[in-house]
Design an enzyme around this catalytic site. Structure first.
Site, PDB file in Angstrom:
ATOM      1  N   TYR A   1       0.231  -2.070  18.019  1.00 40.28           N
ATOM      2  CA  TYR A   1       0.702  -2.770  16.826  1.00 40.28           C
ATOM      3  C   TYR A   1       0.928  -1.863  15.611  1.00 40.28           C
ATOM      4  O   TYR A   1       0.068  -1.062  15.261  1.00 40.28           O
ATOM      5  CB  TYR A   1      -0.288  -3.869  16.424  1.00 40.28           C
TER       6      TYR A   1
ATOM      7  N   HIS B   1       0.717   4.625  -1.434  1.00 41.64           N
ATOM      8  CA  HIS B   1       1.119   3.351  -0.839  1.00 41.64           C
ATOM      9  C   HIS B   1       1.953   2.586  -1.862  1.00 41.64           C
ATOM     10  O   HIS B   1       1.493   1.611  -2.455  1.00 41.64           O
ATOM     11  CB  HIS B   1      -0.163   2.576  -0.470  1.00 41.64           C
TER      12      HIS B   1
ATOM     13  N   SER C   1      -1.262  -4.177   1.139  1.00 45.49           N
ATOM     14  CA  SER C   1      -0.401  -4.745   2.184  1.00 45.49           C
ATOM     15  C   SER C   1      -0.249  -6.251   1.990  1.00 45.49           C
ATOM     16  O   SER C   1      -1.214  -6.935   1.650  1.00 45.49           O
ATOM     17  CB  SER C   1      -1.019  -4.508   3.565  1.00 45.49           C
TER      18      SER C   1
ATOM     19  N   LYS D   1       1.308   4.783   8.479  1.00 41.99           N
ATOM     20  CA  LYS D   1       0.075   4.907   7.706  1.00 41.99           C
ATOM     21  C   LYS D   1      -0.723   6.145   8.118  1.00 41.99           C
ATOM     22  O   LYS D   1      -1.321   6.812   7.282  1.00 41.99           O
ATOM     23  CB  LYS D   1      -0.768   3.639   7.838  1.00 41.99           C
TER      24      LYS D   1
ATOM     25  N   SER E   1       3.174 -11.567  11.182  1.00 41.16           N
ATOM     26  CA  SER E   1       4.354 -11.238  12.004  1.00 41.16           C
ATOM     27  C   SER E   1       5.290 -10.370  11.162  1.00 41.16           C
ATOM     28  O   SER E   1       5.322 -10.477   9.938  1.00 41.16           O
ATOM     29  CB  SER E   1       5.046 -12.503  12.481  1.00 41.16           C
ATOM     30  N   ARG E   2       6.058  -9.538  11.836  1.00 40.82           N
ATOM     31  CA  ARG E   2       6.816  -8.495  11.125  1.00 40.82           C
ATOM     32  C   ARG E   2       8.258  -8.398  11.596  1.00 40.82           C
ATOM     33  O   ARG E   2       8.575  -8.757  12.719  1.00 40.82           O
ATOM     34  CB  ARG E   2       6.140  -7.137  11.381  1.00 40.82           C
TER      35      ARG E   2
ATOM     36  N   ARG F   1      -3.608  -4.182  11.613  1.00 37.16           N
ATOM     37  CA  ARG F   1      -4.379  -2.939  11.559  1.00 37.16           C
ATOM     38  C   ARG F   1      -5.858  -3.238  11.779  1.00 37.16           C
ATOM     39  O   ARG F   1      -6.352  -4.309  11.462  1.00 37.16           O
ATOM     40  CB  ARG F   1      -4.208  -2.253  10.196  1.00 37.16           C
TER      41      ARG F   1
ATOM     42  N   CYS G   1       1.348  -7.970  -0.290  1.00 38.17           N
ATOM     43  CA  CYS G   1       1.278  -8.476  -1.674  1.00 38.17           C
ATOM     44  C   CYS G   1       2.647  -8.428  -2.351  1.00 38.17           C
ATOM     45  O   CYS G   1       2.733  -8.432  -3.583  1.00 38.17           O
ATOM     46  CB  CYS G   1       0.274  -7.674  -2.490  1.00 38.17           C
TER      47      CYS G   1
ATOM     48  N   THR H   1       7.740  -5.411  -0.475  1.00 39.72           N
ATOM     49  CA  THR H   1       9.114  -5.491   0.049  1.00 39.72           C
ATOM     50  C   THR H   1       9.958  -6.405  -0.846  1.00 39.72           C
ATOM     51  O   THR H   1      11.101  -6.078  -1.174  1.00 39.72           O
ATOM     52  CB  THR H   1       9.098  -5.996   1.504  1.00 39.72           C
TER      53      THR H   1
ATOM     54  N   ASP I   1       7.242   0.787   0.903  1.00 44.67           N
ATOM     55  CA  ASP I   1       5.844   0.898   1.332  1.00 44.67           C
ATOM     56  C   ASP I   1       5.172   2.226   0.956  1.00 44.67           C
ATOM     57  O   ASP I   1       4.003   2.227   0.633  1.00 44.67           O
ATOM     58  CB  ASP I   1       5.774   0.713   2.858  1.00 44.67           C
TER      59      ASP I   1
HETATM   60  O1  SAT Z   1       0.513  -2.365  10.022  1.00 42.86           O
HETATM   61  S1  SAT Z   1       1.102  -1.611   8.885  1.00 42.86           S
HETATM   62  O2  SAT Z   1       0.111  -0.692   8.340  1.00 42.86           O
HETATM   63  O3  SAT Z   1       2.223  -0.848   9.343  1.00 42.86           O
HETATM   64  C1  SAT Z   1       1.614  -2.684   7.676  1.00 42.86           C
HETATM   65  C2  SAT Z   1       0.663  -2.781   6.534  1.00 42.86           C
HETATM   66  O4  SAT Z   1      -0.472  -3.205   6.714  1.00 42.86           O
HETATM   67  O5  SAT Z   1       1.043  -2.438   5.404  1.00 42.86           O
HETATM   68 MN    MN Z   2       1.809  -1.048   3.546  1.00 44.96          MN
END
Ligand code: SAT
Ligand code: MN
Length: 580
Positions: free
Chosen positions: A198, A227, A249, A207, A364-365, A70, A251, A254, A276
């Protein structure tokens, strides 16, 4: 597919004449459509098929190396008055923002397909759900939205019935960071995003809609868009308590949402509702209820292994889109702390060289549908949501914040949430590991002035006498040698158990200047390699250090000027005098 809703058709036509795509495709959300797009992207090189015997239906996407997280400095809230966006947001006047970004959208989709994605945030039959339409020129966004939201024909049907929806316009543009903007127009319920493909910059349901725009709507309509993960904790007697937890984010939201109880906790079960975002409403009895507006997970990959999060580790072995991980010789995905295999290719597609860069990008996601989660709760689809017993705030703090404490009441809890600070992570561009104030873990996501947001939170205390109890946790406290004091992961269930015991008035607690702390005997350490001294250290409150913290919170609050709610300053003054 087209639509009977004039307002939607007009908007689509307008965008098409501005962006000049070669084709327009209305997305129906079907498997056929998903598979077709995957195939197409596989051909174009947008996606790379992973080893299909080890990772069936899994693909890798490599984003532009400048487009991996982000971009908070390029994210704007465009309210008429600057004060309404507050010092917590970047602001631009709506007219100026439209002019600036519309310029970039001119002809941006030439040679591309424009996809129209109707989606619903929340179960389609839920009164708490809200709908939107995202227009994008990225097929990657379409397949991610398919996994992350309820998208397509059913959502469109609801939109046509309701007649209103959040408008999200997105183009990857030319990925030039100088021409990248994510603009929000709360008054118009619209979002415009260009120059990034992204995650949170491009999947506008997440978000942009479900937090920034929804928090604004929630304030007007009397609910909360937060959040937060939502998790169900079932005890050996079969009773389940639901808890919503706000952490910044990367932390561990998940991991906590999918926790597997350790062997020492027989009979306990964990059910995931969301990892989330939570939308919280009071029902007619004054009970706070939560739905997860999302339908999938966009989770951090590095660190996921059989020990830290076995549910996620298993879940992402099929039907998953990976973004920016490395590859092994067998063409399996690889990431740091996977603990299986060796990388030969890094996330940029180069031969892996540890001197050059990590194999997987730290942000990475994985994108995967929630129904793949072995601990997915049946009630995640319930239109009325689940009753919330406790709200938990937390951050990443090496020092200071104890393992867990409980706020004295709702208003004090709002202060606890407003005072959250956390070390920055790779989820956003910028330096990592810097402690910054991140109230309610909403710093990057609140679509209006935090001072007004805190007033809104405080207003709930008049609306119900059955509000959830509020807690604060810190899994990340370290000793002098930089070693974590608490084992974390599955063992966090022990802390959740104390939280539930407090909600049920089953245990007493030690009252301190910052709130109620567990008596050490009430945190189950059975089977845990942790000494009584360490547990005591985890539960200590040093008034002197806290006074410093409170002064820093005070300085932060001052930036909100007169708009800071009186009730919050009162709570602040009470805390400060308790510490002195
Ligand atoms: O990039 S996202 O906002 O979807 C993931 C995050 O930062 O929590
Ligand atoms: Mn998040």
């Amino acid at each position: 597919m087209t639509t009977t809703l004039k307002a939607l058709q007009n908007w689509v036509d307008e965008v098409a004449s501005q962006t000049l795509p070669d084709n327009i495709q209305w997305c129906d959300g079907s498997e056929v459509e998903y598979n077709f797009l995957i195939k197409q992207m596989n051909k174009s090189g947008d996606l790379e098929a992973l080893n299909q015997s080890n990772y069936p239906n899994c693909y890798l996407h490599r984003s532009d190396p400048t487009d991996v997280a982000r971009v908070e400095h390029l994210t704007f809230i465009c309210t008429k008055e600057k004060e309404d966006a507050g010092p917590n947001n970047n602001w631009m006047a709506p007219m100026e923002a439209h002019n600036k970004i519309d310029q970039l959208f001119k002809g941006a989709m030439k040679g591309r397909t424009m996809y129209v994605i109707p989606y619903c945030m929340g179960p389609v039959d839920s009164p708490y759900a809200r709908c939107g339409v995202e227009i994008t020129d990225s097929a990657y966004v379409v397949v991610n939205m398919k996994l992350m939201t309820r998208m397509g024909a059913k959502a469109l049907h609801r939109i046509e019935q309701e007649g209103n929806f959040v408008k999200g316009l997105h183009s990857t543009g030319d990925l030039d960071p100088e021409k990248r903007f994510i603009m929000h127009f709360p008054d118009e319920l619209s979002i415009k995003s260009i120059g990034s493909g992204y995650g949170g910059n491009a999947l506008l349901g997440k978000k942009c809609h479900a937090l920034r725009i929804a928090s604004w709507q929630a304030r007007k309509e009397g609910w909360l868009a937060e959040h937060m993960l939502i998790v169900g904790i079932e005890n050996p007697q079969g009773e389940t308590h639901y808890v919503a937890c706000a952490f910044p984010s990367a932390c561990g939201k998940t991991n906590l949402a999918m926790l597997i109880p350790p062997k020492s906790q027989p009979g306990w079960k964990i059910w995931t509702l969301g990892d989330d975002i939570a939308w919280l409403h009071l029902d007619e009895e004054g009970q706070m209820r939560a739905i997860n507006p999302e339908a999938g997970y966009f989770g951090v990959v590095p660190g996921t292994n059989e020990k830290t999060n076995k549910n996620a580790f298993d879940m992402i072995k099929s039907d998953t889109i990976y973004t920016n991980v490395g590859l092994t010789e067998q063409n399996d995905p690889w990431w740091e702390d996977k603990n299986i295999g060796e990388p030969i290719i890094d996330w940029q597609g180069d031969k892996f060289n540890s001197d050059l860069r990590s194999a997987a990008h730290p942000n990475s996601r994985f994108t995967v549908s929630a129904v793949n989660n072995p601990s997915y709760s049946e009630l995640a689809e319930a239109p009325e949501g689940v009753p919330i017993s406790a709200i938990v705030f937390g951050g990443r703090r090496k020092k200071l914040a104890p393992l867990v404490y409980e706020a004295n009441n709702w208003k004090h809890g709002v202060l606890v949430g407003a005072g959250v600070a956390s070390e920055t992570t790779a989820a956003a561009i910028g330096e990592v590991g810097i402690v910054r104030r991140d109230p309610m873990a909403m710093k990057p996501f609140c679509g209006y002035n935090f001072a007004d947001y805190w007033s809104h939170w405080l207003s709930f205390s008049e609306k119900s006498d059955k509000l959830p109890k509020i807690f604060h946790v810190n899994w990340f406290r370290q000793n002098e040698d930089g070693k974590f004091l608490w084992p974390g992961f599955g063992e966090n269930l022990r802390v959740l158990r104390w939280i539930i015991d407090r909600c049920e008035s089953r245990v007493s607690a030690r009252s301190t200047s910052i709130g109620n702390i567990p008596n050490t005997k009430d945190i189950d350490t059975n089977d845990l390699d942790i000494s009584k001294d360490v547990l005591e250290e985890l539960l200590t409150v040093e008034n002197k250090e806290w006074l410093q913290e409170v002064n820093s919170i005070g300085e932060y609050f001052e930036t909100f000027g007169d708009r800071l709610p009186k009730e919050l300053s009162n709570e602040f003054d009470k805390l400060k005098s308790a510490l002195t």
